[in-house]
Scaffold this motif. Structure first.
Motif, PDB file in Angstrom:
ATOM      1  N   ASP A  57      40.378  33.433  39.983  1.00 35.26           N
ATOM      2  CA  ASP A  57      39.463  33.737  38.882  1.00 35.26           C
ATOM      3  C   ASP A  57      39.647  32.711  37.770  1.00 35.26           C
ATOM      4  O   ASP A  57      40.504  32.848  36.913  1.00 35.26           O
ATOM      5  CB  ASP A  57      39.712  35.148  38.362  1.00 35.26           C
ATOM      6  N   PHE A  58      38.826  31.667  37.801  1.00 35.83           N
ATOM      7  CA  PHE A  58      38.935  30.614  36.804  1.00 35.83           C
ATOM      8  C   PHE A  58      38.238  30.979  35.495  1.00 35.83           C
ATOM      9  O   PHE A  58      38.372  30.260  34.514  1.00 35.83           O
ATOM     10  CB  PHE A  58      38.388  29.295  37.363  1.00 35.83           C
ATOM     11  N   SER A  59      37.510  32.096  35.463  1.00 30.58           N
ATOM     12  CA  SER A  59      36.890  32.517  34.210  1.00 30.58           C
ATOM     13  C   SER A  59      37.942  32.945  33.197  1.00 30.58           C
ATOM     14  O   SER A  59      37.689  32.970  31.999  1.00 30.58           O
ATOM     15  CB  SER A  59      35.889  33.648  34.454  1.00 30.58           C
ATOM     16  N   ALA A  60      39.132  33.278  33.663  1.00 26.99           N
ATOM     17  CA  ALA A  60      40.207  33.726  32.775  1.00 26.99           C
ATOM     18  C   ALA A  60      41.025  32.562  32.206  1.00 26.99           C
ATOM     19  O   ALA A  60      41.844  32.755  31.323  1.00 26.99           O
ATOM     20  CB  ALA A  60      41.126  34.686  33.528  1.00 26.99           C
ATOM     21  N   PHE A  61      40.804  31.348  32.713  1.00 28.70           N
ATOM     22  CA  PHE A  61      41.558  30.189  32.243  1.00 28.70           C
ATOM     23  C   PHE A  61      41.016  29.715  30.900  1.00 28.70           C
ATOM     24  O   PHE A  61      39.817  29.633  30.706  1.00 28.70           O
ATOM     25  CB  PHE A  61      41.456  29.027  33.237  1.00 28.70           C
ATOM     26  N   GLU A  62      41.922  29.379  30.007  1.00 26.28           N
ATOM     27  CA  GLU A  62      41.527  28.799  28.727  1.00 26.28           C
ATOM     28  C   GLU A  62      42.119  27.401  28.636  1.00 26.28           C
ATOM     29  O   GLU A  62      43.326  27.231  28.743  1.00 26.28           O
ATOM     30  CB  GLU A  62      42.030  29.666  27.573  1.00 26.28           C
ATOM     31  N   THR A  69      33.281  24.751  33.693  1.00 27.37           N
ATOM     32  CA  THR A  69      31.846  25.039  33.722  1.00 27.37           C
ATOM     33  C   THR A  69      31.337  25.459  35.095  1.00 27.37           C
ATOM     34  O   THR A  69      30.224  25.938  35.224  1.00 27.37           O
ATOM     35  CB  THR A  69      31.048  23.805  33.242  1.00 27.37           C
ATOM     36  N   LYS A  70      32.151  25.247  36.121  1.00 25.78           N
ATOM     37  CA  LYS A  70      31.756  25.638  37.471  1.00 25.78           C
ATOM     38  C   LYS A  70      33.013  25.940  38.275  1.00 25.78           C
ATOM     39  O   LYS A  70      33.989  25.188  38.217  1.00 25.78           O
ATOM     40  CB  LYS A  70      30.969  24.503  38.145  1.00 25.78           C
ATOM     41  N   ALA A  71      32.990  27.044  39.026  1.00 25.45           N
ATOM     42  CA  ALA A  71      34.092  27.409  39.916  1.00 25.45           C
ATOM     43  C   ALA A  71      33.505  28.217  41.062  1.00 25.45           C
ATOM     44  O   ALA A  71      33.394  29.439  40.984  1.00 25.45           O
ATOM     45  CB  ALA A  71      35.160  28.200  39.168  1.00 25.45           C
ATOM     46  N   ASP A  72      33.070  27.541  42.099  1.00 29.03           N
ATOM     47  CA  ASP A  72      32.444  28.185  43.260  1.00 29.03           C
ATOM     48  C   ASP A  72      33.444  28.213  44.415  1.00 29.03           C
ATOM     49  O   ASP A  72      33.953  27.158  44.814  1.00 29.03           O
ATOM     50  CB  ASP A  72      31.200  27.426  43.700  1.00 29.03           C
ATOM     51  N   PHE A  73      33.703  29.392  44.953  1.00 32.00           N
ATOM     52  CA  PHE A  73      34.675  29.552  46.035  1.00 32.00           C
ATOM     53  C   PHE A  73      34.057  30.260  47.231  1.00 32.00           C
ATOM     54  O   PHE A  73      33.215  31.140  47.074  1.00 32.00           O
ATOM     55  CB  PHE A  73      35.899  30.348  45.564  1.00 32.00           C
ATOM     56  N   VAL A 102      34.720  24.333  44.843  1.00 32.88           N
ATOM     57  CA  VAL A 102      34.393  23.183  44.012  1.00 32.88           C
ATOM     58  C   VAL A 102      34.322  23.651  42.566  1.00 32.88           C
ATOM     59  O   VAL A 102      33.992  24.801  42.282  1.00 32.88           O
ATOM     60  CB  VAL A 102      33.059  22.515  44.425  1.00 32.88           C
ATOM     61  N   GLY A 103      34.654  22.751  41.682  1.00 33.76           N
ATOM     62  CA  GLY A 103      34.627  23.109  40.273  1.00 33.76           C
ATOM     63  C   GLY A 103      34.285  21.928  39.399  1.00 33.76           C
ATOM     64  O   GLY A 103      34.330  20.768  39.827  1.00 33.76           O
ATOM     65  N   GLU A 104      33.911  22.244  38.166  1.00 36.62           N
ATOM     66  CA  GLU A 104      33.615  21.224  37.162  1.00 36.62           C
ATOM     67  C   GLU A 104      34.117  21.717  35.818  1.00 36.62           C
ATOM     68  O   GLU A 104      34.264  22.922  35.595  1.00 36.62           O
ATOM     69  CB  GLU A 104      32.109  20.966  37.068  1.00 36.62           C
TER      70      GLU A 104
END
Length: 128
Positions: A57-62, A69-73, A102-104
């Motif tokens: 869960d990269f939405s929790a990373f600060e 801006t993107k974290a698709d798994f 992939v992420g950005e």
């Protein structure tokens, strides 16, 4: 709670792609494979994998100087094995969670990356 964590194991039949049972001596071994799922930054926890195991869960990373801006798994299907002893107590939990993504992000510049791998978690439980 399985695995030993702060959330209950709540996987429903809809989330099971395959299940099997085997007897090994006096131990009972249950193995399930979770249905394939995907996630993204807006919806980071696919429901069936989240009910049964850990997910990324990269939405929790600060980031102190930027943002993700993107974290698709893609989760092709975690395999979870629970072993019970002759008295019905859990003595082993094993989770293998393959994933690729992939992420950005923005860190002054726009950066991107990809990853492929797995989480392999094994608990041996000794009852006293």
């Amino acid at each position: 709670a399985i695995p030993p964590t702060d959330k209950p194991f709540t996987l429903t039949l809809e989330g099971v792609a395959d299940a099997k049972f085997e007897q090994s001596g006096d131990k009972k071994i249950y193995t399930i494979t979770v249905v394939p799922e995907s996630s993204n930054l807006a919806s980071p926890r696919p429901p069936h994998h989240n009910a049964a195991c850990d997910t990324l869960d990269f939405s929790a990373f600060e980031l102190p100087m930027g943002e993700i801006t993107k974290a698709d798994f893609e989760y092709p299907g975690a395999v979870i094995t629970v072993t019970l002893d002759s008295s019905g107590k859990i003595v082993e939990y094993h989770e293998n969670l393959p994933t690729k993504g992939v992420g950005e992000g923005k860190l002054g510049i726009t950066a991107s990356g990809s990853m492929e791998g797995y989480i392999d978690e094994k608990w041996s439980i000794e009852w006293k």
